[in-house]
Design a protein around this motif. Structure first.
Motif, PDB file in Angstrom:
ATOM      1  N   ARG A 203       0.847  -1.232   0.005  1.00 51.08           N
ATOM      2  CA  ARG A 203       0.124  -0.154  -0.190  1.00 51.08           C
ATOM      3  C   ARG A 203       0.889   1.251  -0.014  1.00 51.08           C
ATOM      4  NH1 ARG A 203      -4.270   1.507  -2.061  1.00 51.08           N
ATOM      5  NH2 ARG A 203      -2.813   2.997  -2.816  1.00 51.08           N
TER       6      ARG A 203
ATOM      7  N   ASP B 157       1.161   4.351  -2.963  1.00 44.12           N
ATOM      8  CA  ASP B 157       1.100   5.689  -2.564  1.00 44.12           C
ATOM      9  C   ASP B 157       2.088   6.546  -2.836  1.00 44.12           C
ATOM     10  OD1 ASP B 157      -1.574   5.401  -1.852  1.00 44.12           O
ATOM     11  OD2 ASP B 157      -0.788   5.002   0.380  1.00 44.12           O
TER      12      ASP B 157
ATOM     13  N   THR C 261       2.034  12.062   2.534  1.00 49.52           N
ATOM     14  CA  THR C 261       0.799  12.226   3.316  1.00 49.52           C
ATOM     15  C   THR C 261       1.176  11.653   4.642  1.00 49.52           C
ATOM     16  OG1 THR C 261      -0.147  10.242   2.740  1.00 49.52           O
ATOM     17  CG2 THR C 261      -0.735  12.187   1.492  1.00 49.52           C
ATOM     18  N   ASP C 262       0.208  11.986   5.618  1.00 49.70           N
ATOM     19  CA  ASP C 262       0.438  11.510   7.182  1.00 49.70           C
ATOM     20  C   ASP C 262       0.063   9.955   7.181  1.00 49.70           C
ATOM     21  OD1 ASP C 262       0.795  14.101   7.922  1.00 49.70           O
ATOM     22  OD2 ASP C 262      -1.010  14.472   8.512  1.00 49.70           O
ATOM     23  N   THR C 263      -0.732   9.723   5.990  1.00 52.19           N
ATOM     24  CA  THR C 263      -1.056   8.207   6.043  1.00 52.19           C
ATOM     25  C   THR C 263      -0.081   7.237   5.874  1.00 52.19           C
ATOM     26  OG1 THR C 263      -3.345   8.508   5.489  1.00 52.19           O
ATOM     27  CG2 THR C 263      -2.482   6.350   5.063  1.00 52.19           C
ATOM     28  N   VAL C 264       0.724   7.695   4.972  1.00 48.86           N
ATOM     29  CA  VAL C 264       2.188   7.077   4.622  1.00 48.86           C
ATOM     30  C   VAL C 264       3.019   6.991   5.713  1.00 48.86           C
ATOM     31  CG1 VAL C 264       4.130   7.238   3.006  1.00 48.86           C
ATOM     32  CG2 VAL C 264       1.884   7.408   1.916  1.00 48.86           C
ATOM     33  N   ARG C 265       3.151   8.103   6.358  1.00 47.77           N
ATOM     34  CA  ARG C 265       4.186   8.010   7.648  1.00 47.77           C
ATOM     35  C   ARG C 265       3.692   7.343   8.673  1.00 47.77           C
ATOM     36  NH1 ARG C 265       7.854  12.085   6.406  1.00 47.77           N
ATOM     37  NH2 ARG C 265       7.197  13.642   5.121  1.00 47.77           N
ATOM     38  N   GLN C 266       2.403   7.259   8.933  1.00 44.60           N
ATOM     39  CA  GLN C 266       1.736   6.235   9.764  1.00 44.60           C
ATOM     40  C   GLN C 266       2.109   4.831   9.407  1.00 44.60           C
ATOM     41  OE1 GLN C 266      -2.166   7.421  10.054  1.00 44.60           O
ATOM     42  NE2 GLN C 266      -1.869   9.313  11.160  1.00 44.60           N
ATOM     43  N   HIS C 267       1.859   4.415   8.340  1.00 42.43           N
ATOM     44  CA  HIS C 267       2.005   3.076   7.838  1.00 42.43           C
ATOM     45  C   HIS C 267       3.610   2.970   7.814  1.00 42.43           C
ATOM     46  CE1 HIS C 267      -1.817   2.014   6.632  1.00 42.43           C
ATOM     47  NE2 HIS C 267      -1.834   2.681   5.454  1.00 42.43           N
TER      48      HIS C 267
END
Length: 395
Positions: free
Chosen positions: A155, A159, A209-215
């Motif tokens: 994922r 991204d 994005t923040d989503t990528v950093r969290q992943h």
């Protein structure tokens, strides 16, 4: 009078059947037996131990459900025996003629199983010692972490293809001292990298994005957990009892993970041998040739444990061979070993084992046989060679 418990374990409860002798008519007894339904709580454990059993039989339902009940019984001095799923299913349906499968029928079948097969230890699943159980738990945990990581990484890479395409396909590995992989650590903000800072300042991407950093942070945490597990596995494998196994595994180019997977399945190797500590070989009449034929029973059991024993199925004019039973994780691990240490010539083992397996693999591929079939054959032959080397060292 001996007291036998049959336990069918569910997620949060257990069905229990207590027998002091095998009923003459198990099917009729099924409708009359006072089964116990105990919950996985303090009262359930207390009620189970109050039955004062001598021996308890249950199925090896992974490392989760049956572990709670089996451990408490063992601590109370009750002998615990495990019955394989396939063996119990056939016994319940063909020997006891019990009605459709349910928890109570399984509990009754487990209790009856003891009275019919108590003198045949091969009818029960081998109970391993504490270190082997721990190794198996860690191996399964690593496999779980690997399954969890893969979709997250996929994922993130998808991204990054539009957020930071310059690093979307970068392969980043964990450091030898357990440091998180540089790319994922940089994305998560826990590692610094001037190289990635420079690349990001000139990227054509649309921004991370923040989503990528969290992943990425999740990946780092999973990698850290893997490192801790691998360190414990190395410590367990250093046990002097495994010295002979490590020596043989080194000849086959097995890493720590594969060594752990295999040891968790086959230790001790003596369990596959006869009472004299030698491979069990019997001579039987061949089905087709009608001539005396050797049956290598110990080798067959060893291959079965590793998930590398082909079984023949025939119906009418149709005959086919396929691998069934054994450890799926071990079968997959052996296939990966063939794919990485035997098939590529540049990384092929530089010894007789690599030469023997490599030449057969190259010959069969050149003959146009399906690659999947060839790899399975090489894995099966590798298992045979492994058994012979392990047994050879015992002499």
């Amino acid at each position: 009078m001996i007291r036998i418990l049959g336990l069918d374990v569910s997620k949060s409860s257990v069905s229990v059947c207590l027998l002091t002798e095998k009923p003459e008519d198990p099917r009729q007894f099924y409708y009359e037996c006072p089964f116990f339904k105990l919950s996985a709580d303090a009262k359930g454990i207390q009620d189970l131990l109050a039955l004062n059993a001598d021996i308890a039989l249950l199925e090896p339902t992974g490392n989760n459900y049956s572990k709670l009940w089996g451990t408490h019984l063992a601590r109370a001095g009750v002998e615990v025996r495990l019955v394989g799923h396939k063996e119990l299913r056939n016994y319940r349906a063909n020997h006891l003629a019990l009605p459709d499968k349910d928890d109570d029928a399984d509990a009754l079948a487990l209790a009856c199983y003891y009275f019919d097969y108590q003198q045949d230890p091969r009818r029960f699943v081998q109970i391993r010692d504490r270190e082997i159980v721990r190794i198996r738990e860690l191996v399964l945990r690593l496999a779980h972490l690997n399954r969890v990581q893969s979709p997250i990484m996929n994922r993130v890479r998808q991204d990054l293809a539009w957020q930071f395409p310059e690093v979307a396909l970068v392969k980043s590995r964990r450091g030898e001292s357990g440091e998180p992989p540089l790319l994922w650590g940089w994305l998560a903000g826990i590692r610094k990298s001037k190289r990635y800072d420079c690349l990001y300042s000139q990227t054509v991407g649309l921004g991370i994005t923040d989503t990528v950093r969290q992943h990425a942070l999740r990946i780092c945490n999973l990698q850290s957990e893997e490192y801790v597990i691998e360190a414990e596995l190395r410590e367990l494998l250093a046990d002097s009892r495994f010295e002979h196994y490590r020596t043989v595994f080194k000849m086959f180019g097995f890493g720590d993970r594969l060594s752990s997977v295999i040891i968790s399945q086959i230790y001790p190797i003596e369990g596959f041998l006869d009472a004299d500590g030698k491979p069990e070989v019997r001579i039987r009449q061949g089905r087709n040739s009608k001539k005396p034929t050797k049956r290598h029973l110990s080798l067959r059991r060893f291959q079965k444990a590793l998930g590398a024993a082909p079984s023949m199925e025939a119906s009418g004019d149709s005959r086919k061979s396929k691998v069934v039973g054994g450890s799926d994780l071990c079968r997959k691990s052996l296939w990966q070993w063939v794919f990485t240490r035997i098939e590529p010539k540049r990384s092929r083992l530089k010894n007789d084992i690599g030469k023997t397996l490599g030449e057969q693999l190259d010959t069969e591929k050149a003959a146009g046989r399906p690659v999947k079939l060839v790899r399975n054959r090489i894995a099966a032959k590798g298992a045979r060679l492994l058994f012979r080397e392990l047994v050879k060292g015992l002499k």
